[in-house]
Design an enzyme around this catalytic site. Structure first.
Site, PDB file in Angstrom:
ATOM      1  N   GLU A 117       0.829  -1.194   0.000  1.00  0.00           N
ATOM      2  CA  GLU A 117       0.000   0.000   0.000  1.00  0.00           C
ATOM      3  C   GLU A 117       0.870   1.253   0.000  1.00  0.00           C
ATOM      4  O   GLU A 117       2.101   1.186   0.147  1.00  0.00           O
ATOM      5  CB  GLU A 117      -0.936  -0.002   1.221  1.00  0.00           C
ATOM      6  CG  GLU A 117      -1.951  -1.144   1.170  1.00  0.00           C
ATOM      7  CD  GLU A 117      -2.889  -1.168   2.354  1.00  0.00           C
ATOM      8  OE1 GLU A 117      -3.879  -1.910   2.300  1.00  0.00           O
ATOM      9  OE2 GLU A 117      -2.634  -0.450   3.346  1.00  0.00           O
ATOM     10  N   HIS A 243      -8.811   9.917   3.380  1.00  0.00           N
ATOM     11  CA  HIS A 243      -8.462   8.831   2.459  1.00  0.00           C
ATOM     12  C   HIS A 243      -8.683   9.334   1.041  1.00  0.00           C
ATOM     13  O   HIS A 243      -9.742   9.902   0.737  1.00  0.00           O
ATOM     14  CB  HIS A 243      -9.324   7.598   2.732  1.00  0.00           C
ATOM     15  CG  HIS A 243      -8.754   6.354   2.135  1.00  0.00           C
ATOM     16  ND1 HIS A 243      -8.739   6.123   0.770  1.00  0.00           N
ATOM     17  CD2 HIS A 243      -8.163   5.265   2.699  1.00  0.00           C
ATOM     18  CE1 HIS A 243      -8.167   4.949   0.532  1.00  0.00           C
ATOM     19  NE2 HIS A 243      -7.813   4.423   1.685  1.00  0.00           N
ATOM     20  N   ARG A 290      -0.912   9.090   2.008  1.00  0.00           N
ATOM     21  CA  ARG A 290      -2.277   9.552   1.788  1.00  0.00           C
ATOM     22  C   ARG A 290      -2.432  11.069   1.809  1.00  0.00           C
ATOM     23  O   ARG A 290      -3.259  11.616   1.074  1.00  0.00           O
ATOM     24  CB  ARG A 290      -3.206   8.923   2.837  1.00  0.00           C
ATOM     25  CG  ARG A 290      -3.390   7.434   2.619  1.00  0.00           C
ATOM     26  CD  ARG A 290      -4.164   6.798   3.746  1.00  0.00           C
ATOM     27  NE  ARG A 290      -4.344   5.372   3.492  1.00  0.00           N
ATOM     28  CZ  ARG A 290      -4.894   4.533   4.357  1.00  0.00           C
ATOM     29  NH1 ARG A 290      -5.299   4.964   5.541  1.00  0.00           N
ATOM     30  NH2 ARG A 290      -5.034   3.255   4.056  1.00  0.00           N
ATOM     31  N   HIS A 351     -11.100  10.073   7.126  1.00  0.00           N
ATOM     32  CA  HIS A 351     -10.869   8.642   7.308  1.00  0.00           C
ATOM     33  C   HIS A 351     -10.322   8.271   8.679  1.00  0.00           C
ATOM     34  O   HIS A 351     -10.772   7.306   9.290  1.00  0.00           O
ATOM     35  CB  HIS A 351      -9.892   8.174   6.229  1.00  0.00           C
ATOM     36  CG  HIS A 351      -9.637   6.693   6.226  1.00  0.00           C
ATOM     37  ND1 HIS A 351     -10.637   5.762   6.034  1.00  0.00           N
ATOM     38  CD2 HIS A 351      -8.486   5.977   6.374  1.00  0.00           C
ATOM     39  CE1 HIS A 351     -10.127   4.542   6.067  1.00  0.00           C
ATOM     40  NE2 HIS A 351      -8.831   4.637   6.289  1.00  0.00           N
ATOM     41  N   ARG A 386      -0.899   8.943   9.371  1.00  0.00           N
ATOM     42  CA  ARG A 386      -0.767   7.494   9.565  1.00  0.00           C
ATOM     43  C   ARG A 386      -0.349   6.779   8.288  1.00  0.00           C
ATOM     44  O   ARG A 386      -0.918   7.010   7.219  1.00  0.00           O
ATOM     45  CB  ARG A 386      -2.100   6.907  10.063  1.00  0.00           C
ATOM     46  CG  ARG A 386      -2.091   5.386  10.142  1.00  0.00           C
ATOM     47  CD  ARG A 386      -3.361   4.858  10.752  1.00  0.00           C
ATOM     48  NE  ARG A 386      -4.534   5.051   9.924  1.00  0.00           N
ATOM     49  CZ  ARG A 386      -4.941   4.212   8.973  1.00  0.00           C
ATOM     50  NH1 ARG A 386      -4.229   3.125   8.700  1.00  0.00           N
ATOM     51  NH2 ARG A 386      -6.049   4.450   8.295  1.00  0.00           N
TER      52      ARG A 386
END
Length: 526
Positions: A117, A243, A290, A351, A386
């Protein structure tokens, strides 16, 4: 009104709360554990986590690389000691989940199939199709059902923590202790008193403070708001992660998440013209962290005036795509979008919160007897942003830490029966004639935060937001004081507190870091 006593009171039934309950109950079978949750016991942010859990599993991967990726994603505001602790304990946490029965996907060789990811330098995401959180939640609930000293209380809404403030005894700001919580039984509409020698807040996130969010409707920041009212330290609330790829469905809440793992699988982001705009933004393109991808999409939408961008999966191995992402594929098809031949419309959505209740490495908050775990806590792991799939991991590692602390150092503790805890007083209150004012104020908060305190902020926007929120706070408090309590009025009160904290702490930050970006902090180059 009734009074209940237990050894350990846990508020929240996601991965954080349930993992603590299981570990503690197994080691201390003589101790009673209550897990209260405001909806069905399976309803939590955990349940909706798609991508997976990050852990160094491949022999070619390393702790050093996972630590570095986490620090880079967090814009170097993460606590390196915490990052090291979490990363190094991750593999054992995964083995623990597998032992309990979690069914992570395997490759053709029968080994764990590791995904990749955004922000990760290696394949290290353990997953179960595109519903990893659902699988983990199911596993934990099965374990809980086998332990007779755990009692689950669904549809029990925690109103407020019981602290020294309620005892009317002298205390300093640094010596506040927690003794339990006032909890609304939604089936009887009675507010009961729950007392415990140890209390854990595991109440999840705050996504519903925004109009567009991937979080379920229960994510109203209840634990953070309760802790704030109890004078706990709350930090880093300005860092809200958006997100990049929520399915574009105006008016739908929560927004359907198109997992980061889809981009890890090779999907491209494109604008209306078909251009891969991320190539000009970051060398990692679609797999940048992100905050970078979300801001890039936001800029693209502002520049073009388009309502969304697109995620292009048409070039991918579609049988493998369907195997890995069956729910995403079916959701798109149900809306008339065929990922085999059509681009998927996507937009950023609120998110995850990096901040929250400040805790130490054992999960202790600044209030005595009170722990916090999961998204409602601020551990220092995430810094300003994060890293993908570090959230369930954080809850598992700190869940173990809290359980160990209770088992080793608090098992001997019993509730002080000499404390005179007052029952909840609702004298002079009445059932509101209509709840439209509550729903109106909730939508107003969401619109204020979405318009003024989202991906890009400014001093002017924040000041305007604060003015609006101050009025709503006063209006909500008037309604709260004269109303018989309901989850709706309590959630509104909590959302107002969370919104205030985000705005107030955003105003204090003078440097753009990670998920926080203010136009007033951008240096103008001559």
């Amino acid at each position: 009104m009734s009074v209940f006593k237990t050894d350990l009171l846990i508020l929240g039934s996601g991965v954080a709360g349930l993992s603590i309950a299981i570990k503690t109950a197994t080691s201390l079978p003589e101790k009673s554990i209550l897990v209260a949750t405001k909806a069905d016991e399976s309803e939590s942010n955990t349940k909706y986590a798609q991508g997976g859990i990050a852990a160094v599993w491949d022999k070619l991967d390393s702790f050093e690389d996972h630590i570095k990726d986490t620090m880079v994603a967090g814009d170097y505001l993460s606590d390196q000691n915490v990052v090291k602790m979490v990363v190094e304990e991750a593999p054992n946490c995964m083995k623990q989940l597998i032992t309990w029965g979690t069914d992570f996907d395997q490759n053709k060789e029968g080994e764990i199939d590791l995904g990749k990811e955004g922000g990760h330098s290696a394949n290290r995401i353990l997953h179960f199709k595109d519903i990893t959180g659902f699988e983990v939640e199911k596993t934990l609930l099965e374990q809980v059902s086998k332990l007779p000293n755990i009692k689950l209380l669904p549809y029990h809404f925690a109103i407020d923590l019981i602290t020294d403030h309620h005892l009317h005894k002298k205390h300093s700001q640094d010596s506040i202790s927690c003794y339990g919580a006032y909890i609304l039984n939604q089936k009887t509409n009675k507010i009961d008193t729950y007392l415990a020698s140890s209390v854990v807040l595991a109440t999840g996130g705050i996504g519903q403070v925004y109009a567009a969010t991937t979080n379920p409707v229960i994510a109203t920041g209840d634990g953070i708001a309760m802790a704030y009212r109890a004078k706990a330290k709350i930090t880093d609330m300005e860092f809200v992660q958006f997100h990049p790829t929520a399915l574009y469905q105006p008016g739908e809440s929560p927004s359907f998440l198109i997992s980061e793992a889809v981009r890890g699988f090779g999907a491209f982001l494109r604008n209306k013209k078909g251009e891969r705009f991320m190539l000009a933004i970051d060398k990692r393109a679609e797999l940048a962290p992100r905050d970078i991808v979300s801001r890039a999409i936001n800029s693209e939408l502002i520049f073009t005036g388009d309502p969304h961008v697109y995620l292009d999966c048409t070039h991918l191995d579609m049988p493998e795509f369907i195997k890995h992402f069956p729910n995403i594929y079916e959701k798109c098809k149900s809306l008339g979008i065929n990922p085999e031949s059509q681009w998927i419309p996507v937009i950023p959505a609120a998110h995850y919160l990096m901040g929250g209740i400040e805790v130490d490495t054992n999960g202790y908050s600044s209030i005595g007897n009170l722990f916090a775990c999961g998204e409602c806590s601020r551990t220092g792991l995430h810094g300003a942003n994060r890293l993908a799939s570090n959230s369930l991991l954080e809850a598992l590692v700190f869940g173990n830490k809290i359980a160990q602390e209770i088992i080793q150092n608090r098992a001997h503790m019993i509730f002080n029966s000499k404390l005179l805890i007052p029952e909840w007083d609702e004298e002079g209150t009445m059932v509101p004639k209509e709840k439209v004012l509550i729903s109106h104020n909730r939508k107003t908060i969401q619109n204020i935060m979405t318009d003024l305190v989202a991906i890009v902020r400014s001093n002017e926007r924040l000041e305007k937001a604060l003015d609006h929120l101050n009025y709503l706070f006063q209006d909500t408090e008037k309604a709260y004081e004269k109303s018989k309590l309901s989850p709706q009025i309590c959630e509104l009160r909590n959302l107002n507190a969370v919104a205030y904290l985000i705005v107030h702490q955003s105003m204090a930050r003078k440097e753009n870091k990670g998920a926080f970006f203010s136009l007033d902090n951008v240096e103008v180059k001559e």
